[in-house]
Design a protein around this motif. Structure first.
Motif, mmCIF file in Angstrom:
data_model
loop_
_atom_site.group_PDB
_atom_site.id
_atom_site.type_symbol
_atom_site.label_atom_id
_atom_site.label_comp_id
_atom_site.label_asym_id
_atom_site.label_seq_id
_atom_site.Cartn_x
_atom_site.Cartn_y
_atom_site.Cartn_z
ATOM 1 N N GLY A 232 38.418 29.519 39.023
ATOM 2 C CA GLY A 232 37.365 29.601 40.032
ATOM 3 C C GLY A 232 37.812 30.342 41.277
ATOM 4 O O GLY A 232 37.069 31.171 41.824
ATOM 5 N N ALA A 233 39.022 30.064 41.744
ATOM 6 C CA ALA A 233 39.526 30.729 42.944
ATOM 7 C C ALA A 233 39.729 32.222 42.702
ATOM 8 O O ALA A 233 39.454 33.047 43.588
ATOM 9 C CB ALA A 233 40.838 30.084 43.392
ATOM 10 N N LEU A 234 40.214 32.574 41.515
ATOM 11 C CA LEU A 234 40.400 33.994 41.205
ATOM 12 C C LEU A 234 39.050 34.716 41.169
ATOM 13 O O LEU A 234 38.907 35.818 41.723
ATOM 14 C CB LEU A 234 41.120 34.148 39.866
ATOM 15 N N THR A 235 38.051 34.105 40.525
ATOM 16 C CA THR A 235 36.720 34.715 40.470
ATOM 17 C C THR A 235 36.144 34.892 41.868
ATOM 18 O O THR A 235 35.613 35.955 42.217
ATOM 19 C CB THR A 235 35.781 33.843 39.618
ATOM 20 N N ARG A 240 34.711 38.124 46.595
ATOM 21 C CA ARG A 240 34.793 38.207 48.054
ATOM 22 C C ARG A 240 35.522 39.470 48.496
ATOM 23 O O ARG A 240 35.164 40.104 49.495
ATOM 24 C CB ARG A 240 35.488 36.964 48.603
ATOM 25 N N GLY A 241 36.545 39.862 47.736
ATOM 26 C CA GLY A 241 37.290 41.077 48.073
ATOM 27 C C GLY A 241 36.405 42.304 48.036
ATOM 28 O O GLY A 241 36.500 43.186 48.895
ATOM 29 N N GLY A 242 35.527 42.379 47.003
ATOM 30 C CA GLY A 242 34.622 43.513 46.933
ATOM 31 C C GLY A 242 33.591 43.513 48.036
ATOM 32 O O GLY A 242 33.129 44.570 48.464
ATOM 33 N N GLU A 243 33.238 42.330 48.533
ATOM 34 C CA GLU A 243 32.190 42.222 49.539
ATOM 35 C C GLU A 243 32.738 42.360 50.953
ATOM 36 O O GLU A 243 32.122 43.001 51.808
ATOM 37 C CB GLU A 243 31.480 40.871 49.384
ATOM 38 N N LEU A 255 42.857 34.297 46.507
ATOM 39 C CA LEU A 255 43.763 34.841 45.497
ATOM 40 C C LEU A 255 45.091 34.092 45.485
ATOM 41 O O LEU A 255 45.667 33.829 44.415
ATOM 42 C CB LEU A 255 43.983 36.332 45.752
ATOM 43 N N ALA A 256 45.573 33.715 46.671
ATOM 44 C CA ALA A 256 46.807 32.935 46.734
ATOM 45 C C ALA A 256 46.602 31.553 46.111
ATOM 46 O O ALA A 256 47.467 31.046 45.369
ATOM 47 C CB ALA A 256 47.273 32.792 48.182
ATOM 48 N N GLY A 257 45.456 30.947 46.402
ATOM 49 C CA GLY A 257 45.154 29.648 45.813
ATOM 50 C C GLY A 257 45.085 29.719 44.300
ATOM 51 O O GLY A 257 45.527 28.793 43.604
ATOM 52 N N ALA A 258 44.534 30.813 43.773
ATOM 53 C CA ALA A 258 44.476 30.987 42.322
ATOM 54 C C ALA A 258 45.880 31.047 41.732
ATOM 55 O O ALA A 258 46.153 30.451 40.677
ATOM 56 C CB ALA A 258 43.700 32.257 41.981
ATOM 57 N N GLY A 259 46.787 31.760 42.417
ATOM 58 C CA GLY A 259 48.161 31.855 41.937
ATOM 59 C C GLY A 259 48.869 30.506 41.958
ATOM 60 O O GLY A 259 49.585 30.148 41.009
ATOM 61 N N GLY A 426 36.941 36.214 29.943
ATOM 62 C CA GLY A 426 36.794 37.669 29.979
ATOM 63 C C GLY A 426 35.442 38.075 30.538
ATOM 64 O O GLY A 426 35.347 39.006 31.347
ATOM 65 N N PHE A 427 34.395 37.369 30.134
ATOM 66 C CA PHE A 427 33.059 37.664 30.668
ATOM 67 C C PHE A 427 33.012 37.380 32.166
ATOM 68 O O PHE A 427 32.469 38.162 32.951
ATOM 69 C CB PHE A 427 32.010 36.824 29.932
ATOM 70 N N VAL A 428 33.598 36.241 32.567
ATOM 71 C CA VAL A 428 33.607 35.863 33.992
ATOM 72 C C VAL A 428 34.310 36.918 34.833
ATOM 73 O O VAL A 428 33.775 37.401 35.842
ATOM 74 C CB VAL A 428 34.293 34.493 34.161
ATOM 75 N N PHE A 429 35.523 37.277 34.432
ATOM 76 C CA PHE A 429 36.289 38.232 35.225
ATOM 77 C C PHE A 429 35.675 39.631 35.149
ATOM 78 O O PHE A 429 35.762 40.406 36.108
ATOM 79 C CB PHE A 429 37.745 38.269 34.749
#
Length: 512
Positions: A232-235, A240-243, A255-259, A426-429
């Motif tokens: 969820g954090a990576l998605t 958010r990065g694109g926006e 992204l850090a939280g995802a890691g 894969g669909f999500v990302f």
């Protein structure tokens, strides 16, 4: 057929007026949960208008369902083995119906996104149980027939989803794409309760085991939580990065939280007595490469069709039904290859249909990137979609069985859950990454921009995302051809025996 009676685990008698009613009940639920991945595609412009939803909100409407489904699929399988497959399937249907009602009545984008997440939770319970329920309901030749029908309807969901969504949106309302689930889930619950017996992972489980653990304690909750947080954090970070930019504080924190959550998942799984995913499987090169192939194929073959639907309606002026029909070449060629060549494909070394299939998926996407221009119409998509469909039809039916053959027989269930989880991720990302690329192409548009500028921006965005999809699929195909090797005949045979014909059905759901 005459009526017969079967005794359930607790002494109840289940009447079975015809042996195929369990198949109807399970296939109906499976069809609904798969179709809801793509039925939203052609309704997105109307949802945006009706709720005032932003582009990022539309991405979440698509992504949150698949994310919840992927994140909870493995833990749902564990819960089904412990508490009963039929019980969890019915609970999933009920939750799916309630969430569908909430989606259909949503007053705003936030409520719709939250309800879609709950829908995904119900779908995970349904998806994790339908194959084991079919295994328990049928034996011998009947099992093969059942899985053939189940697999065929799974594949049909990819083709029907956008078209059905277009029909309901155009002639009723976009809310109808969710409300239509209510009578169907009611029917599925009725048939399940009346005709399907309860089954567990092995013998019926006592309330506690010799160590004093309750069934709830035997589920890997820390693993499930850390996996869900990481995905969820990576998605969220990708969107958010694109926006808002890749150096913005919230993006970096996500992204850090995802890691961190991913690292926690690895630590938990290495120490858990009953892990969701035995990480030792990833030490097997063939298995690891097939998991990567499952993720990358799903990311490359399908998410860009969401943005094709936006282009078809917003720029070309097609109706929702016409936009849904635009993607049929991929679904139809995929089903054709799977139906006519399924048996022959299963006899080949798995790296050939999977690897070559991925190369075809990549070639089809790259054809889009080359052919799309300012004057492009929906017919421009046909050659690329047809080529990609050939690749999907060749690779998908073999992918699951290849993953089972690359894992030890005693880990067949875990391998099946893992490959389906990676497919959903894969669909999500794919939606998150391609949505970022597509939004970047539209970033310079201003309100009231001339139609020529809007058309050029949309075409530029589509060319970019199809190019990315093509490169990803080709790279995945090369990886599979270089790394994957056929497992021993003993392992492949044992895995196939343990899962019956499930790989055919699981692979047939091409669009999901």
């Amino acid at each position: 057929m005459g009526a017969s009676a079967a005794h359930g685990q607790y002494g109840r008698t289940y009447r079975t007026h015809g042996k195929w009613w369990p198949l109807v009940a399970i296939t109906l639920g499976n069809f609904m949960l798969l179709i809801d991945v793509t039925i939203v595609n052609t309704a997105l412009p109307r949802i945006s208008t009706g709720l005032g939803a932003s582009f990022a909100s539309l991405q979440w409407v698509m992504d949150i369902y698949a994310l919840a489904l992927a994140a909870l699929l493995m833990v749902a399988g564990s819960a089904a083995d412990l508490f009963g497959r039929r019980r969890l399937y019915v609970a999933g249907l009920a939750l799916f119906a309630l969430a569908s009602l909430a989606c259909g009545l949503a007053p705003g984008a936030g409520v719709l996104i939250a309800a879609r997440a709950v829908q995904g939770i119900g779908a995970a319970a349904m998806f994790a149980t339908n194959t084991p329920l079919l295994m328990a309901a049928y034996q011998g030749r009947d099992r093969g027939v059942a899985f053939g029908v189940w697999g065929g309807t799974s594949g049909a969901a990819a083709a029907v989803g956008p078209v059905l969504g277009g029909l309901l949106t155009e002639y009723l309302n976009w809310r109808a794409i969710f409300l239509v689930n209510l009578p169907l889930t009611a029917l599925a619950v009725y048939l399940t309760v009346r005709h399907i017996r309860e089954s567990h992972g092995d013998l019926p489980r006592p309330r506690t085991n010799s160590a004093g653990e309750t069934p709830w304690a035997r589920i890997d909750w820390p693993g499930a939580a850390s996996f869900t947080v990481s995905a969820g954090a990576l998605t969220y970070g990708l969107m958010r990065g694109g926006e808002r930019g890749w150096t913005e504080g919230g993006t970096l924190a996500s992204l850090a939280g995802a890691g961190v959550a991913l690292l926690a998942f690895v630590i938990v799984e290495r120490r858990a007595p009953r892990p969701l995913l035995d990480l030792r499987l990833l030490r097997r090169p063939s298995f690891a490469a097939l998991m990567a192939a499952a993720l990358l194929m799903q990311a490359a073959a399908f998410p860009y069709l969401t943005f094709v639907g936006l282009w078809a309606q917003d720029v070309l002026g097609l109706s929702p039904v016409q936009a849904g029909l635009a993607g049929l070449p991929l679904a139809l060629t995929s089903l054709l290859v799977g139906a006519l060549g399924g048996r022959s494909l299963q006899r080949l070394a798995p790296q050939l249909p999977v690897g070559i299939g991925l190369l075809l998926v990549g070639a089809g996407a790259l054809l889009h990137a080359v052919l799309l221009g300012d004057g492009a119409g929906w017919a421009t998509l046909i050659p690329g979609l047809a080529v990609s469909g050939l690749g999907v039809g060749a690779a998908m039916p073999v992918l699951v069985s290849a993953a089972l053959g690359a894992a030890p027989p005693q880990r067949a269930g875990m391998a099946s859950g893992a490959v389906n989880t990676f497919r959903q991720l894969g669909f999500v990302f794919g939606i998150a990454v391609l949505g970022t690329v597509f939004a970047d192409a539209l970033h310079e548009l201003t309100p009231g921009a001339p139609p020529a500028a809007v058309r050029a921006a949309y075409v530029s965005g589509l060319a970019h995302i199809t190019a990315v999809s093509g490169v990803v699929a080709v790279a995945a195909g090369v990886l599979v051809l270089a790394v994957v090797r056929r497992g021993s005949e003993r392992e492949a045979g044992a895995a196939a025996a343990e899962t019956g014909a499930a790989s055919v059905g699981a692979g047939a759901g091409a669009g999901v």
